[in-house]
Design a protein around this motif. Structure first.
Motif, PDB file in Angstrom:
ATOM      1  N   ASP A   1       0.875  -1.183  -0.382  1.00  0.00           N
ATOM      2  CA  ASP A   1       0.126  -0.090   0.378  1.00  0.00           C
ATOM      3  C   ASP A   1       0.560   1.721  -0.112  1.00  0.00           C
ATOM      4  OD1 ASP A   1      -3.038  -1.008  -0.128  1.00  0.00           O
ATOM      5  OD2 ASP A   1      -2.484  -1.859   2.302  1.00  0.00           O
ATOM      6  N   MET A   2       2.021   1.146   0.830  1.00  0.00           N
ATOM      7  CA  MET A   2       2.595   2.156   0.723  1.00  0.00           C
ATOM      8  C   MET A   2       3.513   2.626   0.023  1.00  0.00           C
ATOM      9  SD  MET A   2       2.492   4.200   3.832  1.00  0.00           S
ATOM     10  CE  MET A   2       4.124   4.679   3.838  1.00  0.00           C
ATOM     11  N   THR A   3       3.646   1.428  -0.751  1.00  0.00           N
ATOM     12  CA  THR A   3       4.542   1.972  -2.351  1.00  0.00           C
ATOM     13  C   THR A   3       3.541   2.498  -3.572  1.00  0.00           C
ATOM     14  OG1 THR A   3       4.629  -0.282  -3.374  1.00  0.00           O
ATOM     15  CG2 THR A   3       6.502   0.512  -1.981  1.00  0.00           C
ATOM     16  N   GLU A   4       2.141   2.118  -3.566  1.00  0.00           N
ATOM     17  CA  GLU A   4       0.963   2.257  -3.979  1.00  0.00           C
ATOM     18  C   GLU A   4       1.174   3.715  -4.066  1.00  0.00           C
ATOM     19  OE1 GLU A   4      -2.213  -0.781  -3.618  1.00  0.00           O
ATOM     20  OE2 GLU A   4      -0.996  -2.051  -5.183  1.00  0.00           O
ATOM     21  N   THR A   5       1.180   4.050  -2.869  1.00  0.00           N
ATOM     22  CA  THR A   5       0.428   5.352  -2.320  1.00  0.00           C
ATOM     23  C   THR A   5       1.624   6.738  -2.615  1.00  0.00           C
ATOM     24  OG1 THR A   5       1.205   5.396  -0.345  1.00  0.00           O
ATOM     25  CG2 THR A   5      -1.049   5.582  -1.613  1.00  0.00           C
ATOM     26  N   GLN A   6       3.236   5.766  -3.141  1.00  0.00           N
ATOM     27  CA  GLN A   6       4.876   6.565  -3.375  1.00  0.00           C
ATOM     28  C   GLN A   6       4.713   7.630  -4.356  1.00  0.00           C
ATOM     29  OE1 GLN A   6       7.898   4.273  -2.593  1.00  0.00           O
ATOM     30  NE2 GLN A   6       8.989   6.124  -2.316  1.00  0.00           N
ATOM     31  N   GLY A   7       4.725   8.749  -4.345  1.00  0.00           N
ATOM     32  CA  GLY A   7       4.731   9.299  -6.060  1.00  0.00           C
ATOM     33  C   GLY A   7       3.230   9.799  -6.008  1.00  0.00           C
ATOM     34  N   SER A   8       1.901   9.863  -5.278  1.00  0.00           N
ATOM     35  CA  SER A   8       0.870  10.535  -6.069  1.00  0.00           C
ATOM     36  C   SER A   8       0.597  11.939  -5.669  1.00  0.00           C
ATOM     37  CB  SER A   8      -0.404  10.158  -4.879  1.00  0.00           C
ATOM     38  OG  SER A   8      -0.378  10.447  -3.388  1.00  0.00           O
ATOM     39  N   PHE A   9       1.954  12.608  -4.761  1.00  0.00           N
ATOM     40  CA  PHE A   9       1.583  14.082  -5.498  1.00  0.00           C
ATOM     41  C   PHE A   9       2.277  14.819  -7.093  1.00  0.00           C
ATOM     42  CE2 PHE A   9       6.361  12.822  -3.977  1.00  0.00           C
ATOM     43  CZ  PHE A   9       6.571  13.888  -4.249  1.00  0.00           C
ATOM     44  N   LEU A  10       2.809  14.012  -7.514  1.00  0.00           N
ATOM     45  CA  LEU A  10       3.561  14.385  -8.697  1.00  0.00           C
ATOM     46  C   LEU A  10       2.767  14.562  -9.632  1.00  0.00           C
ATOM     47  CD1 LEU A  10       6.191  13.798 -10.372  1.00  0.00           C
ATOM     48  CD2 LEU A  10       5.834  12.138 -11.009  1.00  0.00           C
ATOM     49  N   ASN A  11       0.953  14.164  -9.457  1.00  0.00           N
ATOM     50  CA  ASN A  11       0.426  14.582 -10.730  1.00  0.00           C
ATOM     51  C   ASN A  11      -0.350  16.544 -10.215  1.00  0.00           C
ATOM     52  OD1 ASN A  11       0.245  12.444 -11.875  1.00  0.00           O
ATOM     53  ND2 ASN A  11      -1.392  11.460 -11.048  1.00  0.00           N
ATOM     54  N   PHE A  12       0.393  16.489  -8.981  1.00  0.00           N
ATOM     55  CA  PHE A  12      -0.462  18.013  -8.704  1.00  0.00           C
ATOM     56  C   PHE A  12       1.567  18.765  -9.326  1.00  0.00           C
ATOM     57  CE2 PHE A  12      -2.948  15.884  -5.941  1.00  0.00           C
ATOM     58  CZ  PHE A  12      -4.007  16.757  -5.637  1.00  0.00           C
ATOM     59  N   VAL A  13       2.220  18.262  -8.716  1.00  0.00           N
ATOM     60  CA  VAL A  13       3.431  19.051  -9.092  1.00  0.00           C
ATOM     61  C   VAL A  13       3.638  19.037 -10.593  1.00  0.00           C
ATOM     62  CG1 VAL A  13       5.868  19.064  -8.986  1.00  0.00           C
ATOM     63  CG2 VAL A  13       4.390  18.203  -7.206  1.00  0.00           C
ATOM     64  N   VAL A  14       2.994  18.268 -11.443  1.00  0.00           N
ATOM     65  CA  VAL A  14       3.332  18.747 -13.199  1.00  0.00           C
ATOM     66  C   VAL A  14       2.230  19.636 -12.983  1.00  0.00           C
ATOM     67  CG1 VAL A  14       3.285  17.430 -15.014  1.00  0.00           C
ATOM     68  CG2 VAL A  14       4.649  16.363 -13.238  1.00  0.00           C
ATOM     69  N   GLY A  15       1.476  19.513 -12.885  1.00  0.00           N
ATOM     70  CA  GLY A  15      -0.439  20.445 -13.593  1.00  0.00           C
ATOM     71  C   GLY A  15       0.538  21.023 -13.194  1.00  0.00           C
ATOM     72  N   GLY A  16       0.869  21.929 -11.416  1.00  0.00           N
ATOM     73  CA  GLY A  16       1.366  22.829 -11.364  1.00  0.00           C
ATOM     74  C   GLY A  16       2.146  24.307 -12.320  1.00  0.00           C
ATOM     75  N   GLY A  17       3.455  23.027 -12.193  1.00  0.00           N
ATOM     76  CA  GLY A  17       4.696  23.566 -13.220  1.00  0.00           C
ATOM     77  C   GLY A  17       3.526  23.974 -14.723  1.00  0.00           C
ATOM     78  N   VAL A  18       3.481  22.246 -14.825  1.00  0.00           N
ATOM     79  CA  VAL A  18       2.860  23.007 -16.850  1.00  0.00           C
ATOM     80  C   VAL A  18       1.528  23.999 -17.049  1.00  0.00           C
ATOM     81  CG1 VAL A  18       0.659  21.855 -18.407  1.00  0.00           C
ATOM     82  CG2 VAL A  18       2.779  21.095 -17.179  1.00  0.00           C
ATOM     83  N   GLY A  19       0.546  24.943 -15.512  1.00  0.00           N
ATOM     84  CA  GLY A  19      -0.630  26.008 -15.812  1.00  0.00           C
ATOM     85  C   GLY A  19       0.983  27.118 -15.347  1.00  0.00           C
ATOM     86  N   PHE A  20       1.665  26.923 -14.517  1.00  0.00           N
ATOM     87  CA  PHE A  20       3.233  27.972 -14.476  1.00  0.00           C
ATOM     88  C   PHE A  20       3.795  28.402 -16.043  1.00  0.00           C
ATOM     89  CE2 PHE A  20       6.730  30.220 -13.830  1.00  0.00           C
ATOM     90  CZ  PHE A  20       6.390  31.575 -14.230  1.00  0.00           C
TER      91      PHE A  20
END
Length: 148
Positions: free
Chosen positions: A59-78
């Motif tokens: 479960d920990m490995t499945e949730t690891q890095g799930s914030f990456l979509n937020f970071v990439v989305g914020g970068g693309v938005g800016f």
């Protein structure tokens, strides 16, 4: 396309996603009365133990890095905001930068999670991508209205 056609298309895209949600709601024609069983269900006794378990390594490995979509989305938005402002020769404001990064993070992070929850692949993208594009377009229209 002129602004009216773009606004109409965005409204139709968002409406096509939102309408099924409202279709499931039922109108109440009479007042609802609670019975003793309902009260017991609402206020259960504390004698029932809450079962809590630690996340497994899987479960920990499945949730690891799930914030990456937020970071990439914020970068693309800016990046999109900065490129657009530079192209039109307008200044890049701090408020517009934060707004665009926030909208990108919201639509990228939440949209990615919803697509994964819908099974991913073509079906997940077909289910959620139009709504995320419509939401992003609506936010950009508000940003243009405010002059950011």
């Amino acid at each position: 396309m002129n602004k009216l056609n773009k606004s109409l298309m965005a409204t139709l895209l968002v409406g096509s996603v939102v309408t099924p949600v409202f279709a499931e709601q039922k109108q109440a024609t009479e007042t609802l009365a609670f019975e003793a069983v309902d009260y017991e269900a609402l206020f259960e006794s504390e004698s029932k133990a809450v079962e809590v378990a630690a996340l497994s390594t899987k479960d920990m490995t499945e949730t690891q890095g799930s914030f990456l979509n937020f970071v990439v989305g914020g970068g693309v938005g800016f990046a999109t905001y900065a490129a657009q402002q530079t192209y039109y020769g307008e200044p890049i404001s701090l408020q517009g930068s934060f707004y665009s990064a926030g909208v990108g993070a919201l639509t990228g992070g939440v949209g990615g999670s919803l697509i994964r929850a819908a099974g991913g692949g073509f079906a997940g993208n077909a289910a959620w991508r139009p709504g995320m594009f419509g939401l992003n377009y609506g936010f950009s229209q508000y940003s243009s209205y405010r002059g950011w």
